[in-house]
Design a protein around this motif. Structure first.
Motif, PDB file in Angstrom:
ATOM      1  N   VAL A   6       0.842  -1.194   0.000  1.00 30.38           N
ATOM      2  CA  VAL A   6       0.000   0.000   0.000  1.00 30.38           C
ATOM      3  C   VAL A   6       0.879   1.246   0.000  1.00 30.38           C
ATOM      4  O   VAL A   6       1.839   1.333   0.755  1.00 30.38           O
ATOM      5  N   ARG A   7       0.522   2.178  -0.854  1.00 35.07           N
ATOM      6  CA  ARG A   7       1.152   3.503  -0.765  1.00 35.07           C
ATOM      7  C   ARG A   7       0.322   4.328   0.202  1.00 35.07           C
ATOM      8  O   ARG A   7      -0.912   4.327   0.156  1.00 35.07           O
ATOM      9  N   HIS A   8       1.004   5.013   1.100  1.00 34.64           N
ATOM     10  CA  HIS A   8       0.327   5.849   2.094  1.00 34.64           C
ATOM     11  C   HIS A   8      -0.666   6.784   1.426  1.00 34.64           C
ATOM     12  O   HIS A   8      -0.600   7.055   0.226  1.00 34.64           O
ATOM     13  N   GLY A   9      -1.594   7.302   2.223  1.00 33.42           N
ATOM     14  CA  GLY A   9      -2.587   8.238   1.720  1.00 33.42           C
ATOM     15  C   GLY A   9      -2.011   9.627   1.465  1.00 33.42           C
ATOM     16  O   GLY A   9      -0.845   9.910   1.766  1.00 33.42           O
ATOM     17  N   THR A  25      11.162  14.406   4.816  1.00 32.69           N
ATOM     18  CA  THR A  25      10.014  15.186   5.260  1.00 32.69           C
ATOM     19  C   THR A  25       8.966  14.250   5.851  1.00 32.69           C
ATOM     20  O   THR A  25       8.450  13.377   5.165  1.00 32.69           O
ATOM     21  N   ASP A  26       8.665  14.447   7.123  1.00 35.54           N
ATOM     22  CA  ASP A  26       7.766  13.548   7.843  1.00 35.54           C
ATOM     23  C   ASP A  26       6.394  14.199   8.003  1.00 35.54           C
ATOM     24  O   ASP A  26       6.081  14.763   9.048  1.00 35.54           O
ATOM     25  N   LEU A  27       5.587  14.136   6.963  1.00 35.90           N
ATOM     26  CA  LEU A  27       4.265  14.749   6.977  1.00 35.90           C
ATOM     27  C   LEU A  27       3.207  13.777   7.498  1.00 35.90           C
ATOM     28  O   LEU A  27       3.274  12.576   7.249  1.00 35.90           O
ATOM     29  N   PRO A  28       2.183  14.316   8.164  1.00 34.53           N
ATOM     30  CA  PRO A  28       1.039  13.481   8.533  1.00 34.53           C
ATOM     31  C   PRO A  28       0.099  13.333   7.333  1.00 34.53           C
ATOM     32  O   PRO A  28       0.246  14.040   6.332  1.00 34.53           O
ATOM     33  N   LEU A  29      -0.854  12.442   7.460  1.00 29.42           N
ATOM     34  CA  LEU A  29      -1.880  12.318   6.417  1.00 29.42           C
ATOM     35  C   LEU A  29      -2.795  13.538   6.443  1.00 29.42           C
ATOM     36  O   LEU A  29      -3.127  14.053   7.516  1.00 29.42           O
ATOM     37  N   ALA A  30      -3.215  13.961   5.272  1.00 32.30           N
ATOM     38  CA  ALA A  30      -4.262  14.974   5.154  1.00 32.30           C
ATOM     39  C   ALA A  30      -5.605  14.268   5.356  1.00 32.30           C
ATOM     40  O   ALA A  30      -5.671  13.029   5.374  1.00 32.30           O
ATOM     41  N   ARG A  59       3.466   9.190   7.880  1.00 36.01           N
ATOM     42  CA  ARG A  59       2.364   8.967   6.932  1.00 36.01           C
ATOM     43  C   ARG A  59       2.104   7.482   6.679  1.00 36.01           C
ATOM     44  O   ARG A  59       0.974   7.078   6.460  1.00 36.01           O
ATOM     45  N   THR A  60       3.154   6.673   6.711  1.00 39.38           N
ATOM     46  CA  THR A  60       2.954   5.230   6.520  1.00 39.38           C
ATOM     47  C   THR A  60       2.409   4.583   7.792  1.00 39.38           C
ATOM     48  O   THR A  60       1.551   3.711   7.724  1.00 39.38           O
ATOM     49  N   ARG A  61       2.887   5.041   8.938  1.00 35.63           N
ATOM     50  CA  ARG A  61       2.399   4.487  10.204  1.00 35.63           C
ATOM     51  C   ARG A  61       0.928   4.842  10.419  1.00 35.63           C
ATOM     52  O   ARG A  61       0.146   4.016  10.891  1.00 35.63           O
ATOM     53  N   GLU A  62       0.535   6.069  10.059  1.00 31.92           N
ATOM     54  CA  GLU A  62      -0.872   6.471  10.187  1.00 31.92           C
ATOM     55  C   GLU A  62      -1.764   5.652   9.255  1.00 31.92           C
ATOM     56  O   GLU A  62      -2.858   5.231   9.644  1.00 31.92           O
ATOM     57  N   THR A  63      -1.306   5.441   8.031  1.00 32.15           N
ATOM     58  CA  THR A  63      -2.077   4.627   7.080  1.00 32.15           C
ATOM     59  C   THR A  63      -2.243   3.214   7.612  1.00 32.15           C
ATOM     60  O   THR A  63      -3.343   2.649   7.596  1.00 32.15           O
ATOM     61  N   ALA A  64      -1.154   2.626   8.112  1.00 34.58           N
ATOM     62  CA  ALA A  64      -1.199   1.262   8.652  1.00 34.58           C
ATOM     63  C   ALA A  64      -2.129   1.165   9.857  1.00 34.58           C
ATOM     64  O   ALA A  64      -2.855   0.177  10.005  1.00 34.58           O
ATOM     65  N   ALA A  65      -2.121   2.169  10.719  1.00 35.91           N
ATOM     66  CA  ALA A  65      -2.971   2.142  11.909  1.00 35.91           C
ATOM     67  C   ALA A  65      -4.448   2.112  11.552  1.00 35.91           C
ATOM     68  O   ALA A  65      -5.253   1.495  12.250  1.00 35.91           O
ATOM     69  N   ILE A  66      -4.804   2.756  10.453  1.00 40.04           N
ATOM     70  CA  ILE A  66      -6.201   2.742   9.998  1.00 40.04           C
ATOM     71  C   ILE A  66      -6.525   1.406   9.329  1.00 40.04           C
ATOM     72  O   ILE A  66      -7.594   0.842   9.541  1.00 40.04           O
ATOM     73  N   LEU A  67      -5.589   0.890   8.540  1.00 45.53           N
ATOM     74  CA  LEU A  67      -5.809  -0.373   7.816  1.00 45.53           C
ATOM     75  C   LEU A  67      -5.809  -1.600   8.715  1.00 45.53           C
ATOM     76  O   LEU A  67      -6.576  -2.534   8.497  1.00 45.53           O
ATOM     77  N   ALA A  68      -4.909  -1.620   9.672  1.00 43.28           N
ATOM     78  CA  ALA A  68      -4.741  -2.810  10.514  1.00 43.28           C
ATOM     79  C   ALA A  68      -4.564  -2.383  11.971  1.00 43.28           C
ATOM     80  O   ALA A  68      -3.494  -2.546  12.555  1.00 43.28           O
ATOM     81  N   PRO A  69      -5.625  -1.843  12.581  1.00 45.22           N
ATOM     82  CA  PRO A  69      -5.500  -1.318  13.947  1.00 45.22           C
ATOM     83  C   PRO A  69      -5.178  -2.384  14.990  1.00 45.22           C
ATOM     84  O   PRO A  69      -4.698  -2.062  16.068  1.00 45.22           O
ATOM     85  N   HIS A  70      -5.405  -3.635  14.662  1.00 43.65           N
ATOM     86  CA  HIS A  70      -5.153  -4.739  15.597  1.00 43.65           C
ATOM     87  C   HIS A  70      -3.695  -5.193  15.608  1.00 43.65           C
ATOM     88  O   HIS A  70      -3.313  -6.004  16.449  1.00 43.65           O
ATOM     89  N   THR A 164      -1.129   7.431  -4.414  1.00 41.89           N
ATOM     90  CA  THR A 164      -1.476   7.488  -2.998  1.00 41.89           C
ATOM     91  C   THR A 164      -2.813   6.791  -2.781  1.00 41.89           C
ATOM     92  O   THR A 164      -3.731   6.898  -3.600  1.00 41.89           O
ATOM     93  N   GLY A 165      -2.899   6.036  -1.694  1.00 40.45           N
ATOM     94  CA  GLY A 165      -4.133   5.339  -1.365  1.00 40.45           C
ATOM     95  C   GLY A 165      -4.427   4.150  -2.254  1.00 40.45           C
ATOM     96  O   GLY A 165      -5.541   3.636  -2.246  1.00 40.45           O
ATOM     97  N   ALA A 166      -3.439   3.695  -3.011  1.00 43.20           N
ATOM     98  CA  ALA A 166      -3.628   2.531  -3.896  1.00 43.20           C
ATOM     99  C   ALA A 166      -2.791   1.370  -3.370  1.00 43.20           C
ATOM    100  O   ALA A 166      -1.907   1.543  -2.536  1.00 43.20           O
ATOM    101  N   TYR A 167      -3.097   0.178  -3.888  1.00 38.46           N
ATOM    102  CA  TYR A 167      -2.351  -0.998  -3.455  1.00 38.46           C
ATOM    103  C   TYR A 167      -1.964  -1.870  -4.637  1.00 38.46           C
ATOM    104  O   TYR A 167      -2.522  -1.775  -5.734  1.00 38.46           O
ATOM    105  N   GLY A 168      -0.992  -2.708  -4.368  1.00 42.56           N
ATOM    106  CA  GLY A 168      -0.598  -3.775  -5.275  1.00 42.56           C
ATOM    107  C   GLY A 168      -0.628  -5.067  -4.484  1.00 42.56           C
ATOM    108  O   GLY A 168      -0.581  -5.047  -3.249  1.00 42.56           O
TER     109      GLY A 168
END
Length: 182
Positions: A6-9, A25-30, A59-70, A164-168
Motif C-alpha cells: 500500500v502507498r500511504h494516503g 520530510t515527515d508529513l502526517p496524512l491529510a 504517513r505510513t504508520r498512520e495509514t497502517a494504523a487505519i488499515l490494521a489497527p489490531h 497514494t491510497g492505492a495498493y498492489g
C-alpha cells in the motif's frame, strides 16, 4: 505468501501545492489521506492480515494504523521513502527545471535516480527479494511509490507508479494487482 503493498494516503490537502516529498520530510496524512486509508481498510476488512511492515515515516504508520489497527506495525528500513536530495520539498516544475523531463521519465520508467537523489537500488531489490523468499501468511506493507516500485523490479517487472491510497498485491511471487484504488 500474500503481500499487500500500500502507498500511504495523501499528505497534501486539496488546493495545497504538491511538492516532491521523500525520506527527509515527515508529513502526517491529510483528511483525504485518512479517507483513502479508510477505503483501503473497508476493502480489506475480510482479509486476515498476519503482519504489518511500514517505513519509518509518520504517513505510513498512520495509514497502517487505519488499515490494521489490531497489529503493531514493524518498521522496515528498506521500505523508507527515497531521498530526493536537492529536490526534497520542491514543486514538480522546479524539479523538472533542474533535472529535465527525460531524467524524471528515466526514474519513473526504469528506476534510474536523478543526480543528487540517494537511492541504493541493488540493496532495495535485494531486500524485496529476501522478503518474498522468507515471508509467510498475509503481510501488509505500507510505503511510498519510490520504495514500492522496487518490489516490481525484484520480480523482474518494469517499475510502475503506485498512486497514494492505492495498493498492489503479490501472491506466491506473482503480481496479481497494481495501482488499485478501492
Amino acid at each position: 505468501m500474500r503481500a499487500i503493498i500500500v502507498r500511504h494516503g495523501n499528505t497534501f490537502a486539496e488546493g495545497e501545492p504538491v511538492r516532491r516529498i521523500g525520506a527527509r520530510t515527515d508529513l502526517p496524512l491529510a483528511a483525504s489521506g485518512r479517507a483513502q486509508a479508510e477505503a483501503l481498510a473497508l476493502n480489506f476488512a475480510d482479509t486476515k492480515i498476519d503482519r504489518c511492515l511500514v517505513s519509518p515515516l509518520r504517513r505510513t504508520r498512520e495509514t497502517a494504523a487505519i488499515l490494521a489497527p489490531h497489529l503493531s506495525p514493524e518498521t522496515a528500513a528498506w521500505l523508507r521513502e527515497i531521498d530526493h536530495g536537492p529536490d526534497e520539498g520542491m514543486m514538480e516544475e522546479a524539479v523538472v527545471a533542474r533535472i529535465g523531463a527525460e531524467t524524471l521519465t528515466r526514474w519513473t520508467e526504469a528506476a534510474l535516480p536523478p543526480p543528487g537523489w540517494i537511492v541504493d537500488a541493488p540493496a532495495r531489490i535485494a531486500a524485496w527479494r529476501a522478503f518474498f523468499s522468507e515471508a509467510s501468511g498475509t503481510v501488509l506493507l505500507v510505503t511510498s511509490n519510490g520504495a514500492a516500485q522496487f518490489a516490481r523490479l525484484a520480480l523482474e517487472l518494469s517499475p510502475a507508479r503506485l498512486r497514494t491510497g492505492a495498493y498492489g498485491e503479490i501472491i506466491g511471487g506473482n503480481l496479481t494487482a497494481w495501482d488499485v484504488r478501492p
